[in-house]
Design an enzyme around this catalytic site. Structure first.
Site, PDB file in Angstrom:
ATOM      1  N   GLY A  11       2.360  -3.994   9.932  1.00 28.19           N
ATOM      2  CA  GLY A  11       2.661  -2.760   8.716  1.00 28.19           C
ATOM      3  C   GLY A  11       1.611  -2.251   8.828  1.00 28.19           C
ATOM      4  N   GLN A  45       0.538  -1.182  -0.328  1.00 26.60           N
ATOM      5  CA  GLN A  45      -0.112   0.324   0.502  1.00 26.60           C
ATOM      6  C   GLN A  45       0.821   1.292   0.043  1.00 26.60           C
ATOM      7  OE1 GLN A  45      -3.230  -0.261   3.255  1.00 26.60           O
ATOM      8  NE2 GLN A  45      -1.528  -2.344   3.428  1.00 26.60           N
ATOM      9  N   ASN A  46       2.265   1.335   0.017  1.00 26.33           N
ATOM     10  CA  ASN A  46       3.618   2.232   0.033  1.00 26.33           C
ATOM     11  C   ASN A  46       3.535   3.299  -0.414  1.00 26.33           C
ATOM     12  OD1 ASN A  46       3.062   1.632   3.248  1.00 26.33           O
ATOM     13  ND2 ASN A  46       5.196   0.216   3.147  1.00 26.33           N
ATOM     14  N   CYS A  81       1.550  19.842 -22.194  1.00 18.21           N
ATOM     15  CA  CYS A  81       0.181  20.649 -22.346  1.00 18.21           C
ATOM     16  C   CYS A  81      -0.113  21.903 -21.257  1.00 18.21           C
ATOM     17  CB  CYS A  81      -1.384  20.016 -22.884  1.00 18.21           C
ATOM     18  SG  CYS A  81      -1.539  18.940 -21.074  1.00 18.21           S
ATOM     19  N   HIS A 112      -1.269   1.437  -4.640  1.00 15.43           N
ATOM     20  CA  HIS A 112      -1.465   2.628  -4.215  1.00 15.43           C
ATOM     21  C   HIS A 112      -0.351   3.355  -4.830  1.00 15.43           C
ATOM     22  CE1 HIS A 112      -3.854   1.791  -0.084  1.00 15.43           C
ATOM     23  NE2 HIS A 112      -4.651   1.335  -1.293  1.00 15.43           N
ATOM     24  N   SER A 125      -2.924  -1.229   9.301  1.00 14.50           N
ATOM     25  CA  SER A 125      -4.110  -0.819   9.932  1.00 14.50           C
ATOM     26  C   SER A 125      -4.863  -1.934   9.423  1.00 14.50           C
ATOM     27  CB  SER A 125      -4.486   0.104  10.521  1.00 14.50           C
ATOM     28  OG  SER A 125      -5.123   0.516   9.058  1.00 14.50           O
ATOM     29  N   CYS A 177      -0.231  13.489 -15.618  1.00 12.90           N
ATOM     30  CA  CYS A 177      -1.301  15.493 -16.934  1.00 12.90           C
ATOM     31  C   CYS A 177      -2.473  14.984 -16.582  1.00 12.90           C
ATOM     32  CB  CYS A 177      -0.551  15.413 -17.696  1.00 12.90           C
ATOM     33  SG  CYS A 177      -1.272  16.452 -18.766  1.00 12.90           S
TER      34      CYS A 177
HETATM   35  N1  APR Z   1       6.097  -2.379  12.376  1.00 15.10           N
HETATM   36  C1  APR Z   1       4.664  -2.630  12.253  1.00 15.10           C
HETATM   37  N2  APR Z   1       4.113  -2.547  12.691  1.00 15.10           N
HETATM   38  C2  APR Z   1       3.452  -1.454  12.506  1.00 15.10           C
HETATM   39  C3  APR Z   1       5.538  -0.534  12.931  1.00 15.10           C
HETATM   40  C4  APR Z   1       6.656  -1.127  12.833  1.00 15.10           C
HETATM   41  N3  APR Z   1       7.416  -1.113  13.297  1.00 15.10           N
HETATM   42  N4  APR Z   1       4.961   1.504  14.077  1.00 15.10           N
HETATM   43  C5  APR Z   1       3.600   1.108  13.376  1.00 15.10           C
HETATM   44  N5  APR Z   1       2.994  -0.024  12.752  1.00 15.10           N
HETATM   45  C6  APR Z   1       1.553  -0.547  13.043  1.00 15.10           C
HETATM   46  C7  APR Z   1       0.547   0.421  12.703  1.00 15.10           C
HETATM   47  O1  APR Z   1       0.543  -0.197  14.552  1.00 15.10           O
HETATM   48  C8  APR Z   1      -0.119  -0.145  12.628  1.00 15.10           C
HETATM   49  O2  APR Z   1      -1.504  -1.070  12.195  1.00 15.10           O
HETATM   50  O3  APR Z   1       1.495  -0.189  11.482  1.00 15.10           O
HETATM   51  C9  APR Z   1       0.361   0.297  11.047  1.00 15.10           C
HETATM   52  C10 APR Z   1       0.081   1.902   9.984  1.00 15.10           C
HETATM   53  O4  APR Z   1      -1.403   1.717   9.841  1.00 15.10           O
HETATM   54  P1  APR Z   1      -2.164   2.769   9.043  1.00 15.10           P
HETATM   55  O5  APR Z   1      -0.967   4.340   9.490  1.00 15.10           O
HETATM   56  O6  APR Z   1      -3.090   3.348   9.413  1.00 15.10           O
HETATM   57  O7  APR Z   1      -0.979   2.974   7.655  1.00 15.10           O
HETATM   58  P2  APR Z   1      -1.564   2.004   5.836  1.00 15.10           P
HETATM   59  O8  APR Z   1      -2.407   0.792   6.732  1.00 15.10           O
HETATM   60  O9  APR Z   1      -0.657   1.735   5.592  1.00 15.10           O
HETATM   61  O10 APR Z   1      -2.824   2.529   5.532  1.00 15.10           O
HETATM   62  C11 APR Z   1      -3.660   2.258   4.376  1.00 15.10           C
HETATM   63  O11 APR Z   1      -4.595   4.308   4.279  1.00 15.10           O
HETATM   64  O12 APR Z   1      -4.502   6.706   5.051  1.00 15.10           O
HETATM   65  C12 APR Z   1      -4.180   5.268   3.641  1.00 15.10           C
HETATM   66  O13 APR Z   1      -3.110   5.020   1.234  1.00 15.10           O
HETATM   67  C13 APR Z   1      -2.799   5.589   2.357  1.00 15.10           C
HETATM   68  O14 APR Z   1      -2.074   3.165   1.943  1.00 15.10           O
HETATM   69  C14 APR Z   1      -2.560   3.948   3.498  1.00 15.10           C
HETATM   70  C15 APR Z   1      -3.664   3.557   3.384  1.00 15.10           C
END
Ligand code: APR
Length: 278
Positions: free
Chosen positions: A226, A135-136, A189, A153, A228, A161
């Site tokens: 990593g 997702q990164n 453009c 993403h 949510s 453009c």
């Molecule tokens: N190692 C593993 N997990 C970690 C660490 C770490 N060192 N530090 C934090 N986390 C966890 C947090 O506990 C959390 O559950 O990483 C997760 C990050 O969650 P989000 O901030 O919600 O990010 P993500 O799940 O990638 O978001 C998904 O949402 O905002 C949009 O498009 C954006 O790609 C993104 C998507």
């Protein structure tokens, strides 16, 4: 099979339920308190099984100094995604949106891949049946040398453009963007360029979603790291892998929306746990 609906954040809808998740024993879960046993169990599986698919989120880049979105210090705690990460926000104030993306690009340009990125890169080089779904948008997986990356993403280092020539995506790694080219304009453009990322409410690339679905259907081990698990369709792959009989593992210091459905839950940081998985 997951189709390609728009990017949807369910965390706002599910906030009320969150209190029930922490500390539970998910279906077939090793006690989350026993991290060493969980790591040993996953390491043994990775030795035994061939087809492995990994889903990553912002937590993998946390140790590189790139803020997450929803965790403590997360971007969405201080910025409103609806005013910065939607097509409507861009239409209303493209300069504000680009100032925010320019800030994030500078932050990411100064960051380095961490041990979590390097282990995943190694897996992509040495495991023939390995797929990374991320997702990164930060490009740190690619900078670590990861092969076969499915970017759900998009990329913060690409621009498209918005005008008649609709050219792109092009790579644009300028960080910072020159003040006289913020917001940046198309050389063809002259129309506004937009960041090559998927904004809330926008559809994902159906070809990438289809490839991610195949990798999810065919894997024997699925590891979510990593994230949510609050944003769909990405989080849907966790449930799809489980439904297809794969062993699903989660690596995250905190409980997530998916903790209740995984087989192995490792409460730890990606940069510390992954090097121990051999
Ligand atoms: N190692 C593993 N997990 C970690 C660490 C770490 N060192 N530090 C934090 N986390 C966890 C947090 O506990 C959390 O559950 O990483 C997760 C990050 O969650 P989000 O901030 O919600 O990010 P993500 O799940 O990638 O978001 C998904 O949402 O905002 C949009 O498009 C954006 O790609 C993104 C998507």
């Amino acid at each position: 099979m997951i189709d390609a609906p728009g990017l949807l954040d369910v965390s706002r809808l599910l906030a009320v339920r969150e209190s029930g998740v922490a500390g539970n024993l998910g279906a077939g879960n090793v006690d989350v308190g026993n991290v060493d046993a969980s790591i040993a169990r996953l390491a043994a599986l990775l030795k035994e099984k061939r087809r492995v698919t990994v889903l990553t989120g912002a937590g993998v880049s946390a140790a590189s100094g790139v803020p997450t979105f929803r965790g403590s210090g997360g971007l969405w705690r201080s910025f409103d995604p609806m005013t910065l990460a939607t097509p409507q926000a861009f239409a209303k104030d493209p300069k504000l949106v680009w100032e925010w993306y320019d800030w994030r690009r500078q932050l990411i340009a100064a960051a380095q891949p961490n041990p979590a990125h390097h282990v995943i890169a190694e897996w992509s080089r040495t495991r023939p049946d390995f797929t990374l779904i991320t997702q990164n948008v930060d490009g740190l997986h690619e900078r670590a040398g990861t092969e076969r990356v499915l970017r759900l993403h998009g990329s913060i280092w690409e621009v498209r453009c918005t005008g008649t020539c609709r050219s792109g995506p092009h790579v644009d790694e300028r960080a910072p963007l020159p003040p006289d080219d913020l917001p940046p304009r198309c050389a063809g453009c002259g129309a506004l360029l937009r960041p090559g990322v998927v904004w809330f409410g926008e559809s994902l690339d159906p070809a990438i979603v289809a490839a991610a679905s195949r990798a999810t259907e065919q894997c024997e081990v699925f590891i979510t790291i990593g994230t949510s698990a609050a944003v769909y369709p990405a989080a849907g792959f966790i449930h799809e892998a489980r439904a297809n009989g794969a062993t699903v593992a989660e690596i995250n210091p905190d409980a997530t929306e998916a903790s209740g459905v995984v087989d192995i839950s490792i409460r730890g940081k990606a940069e510390e746990v992954l090097p121990r998985l051999g």
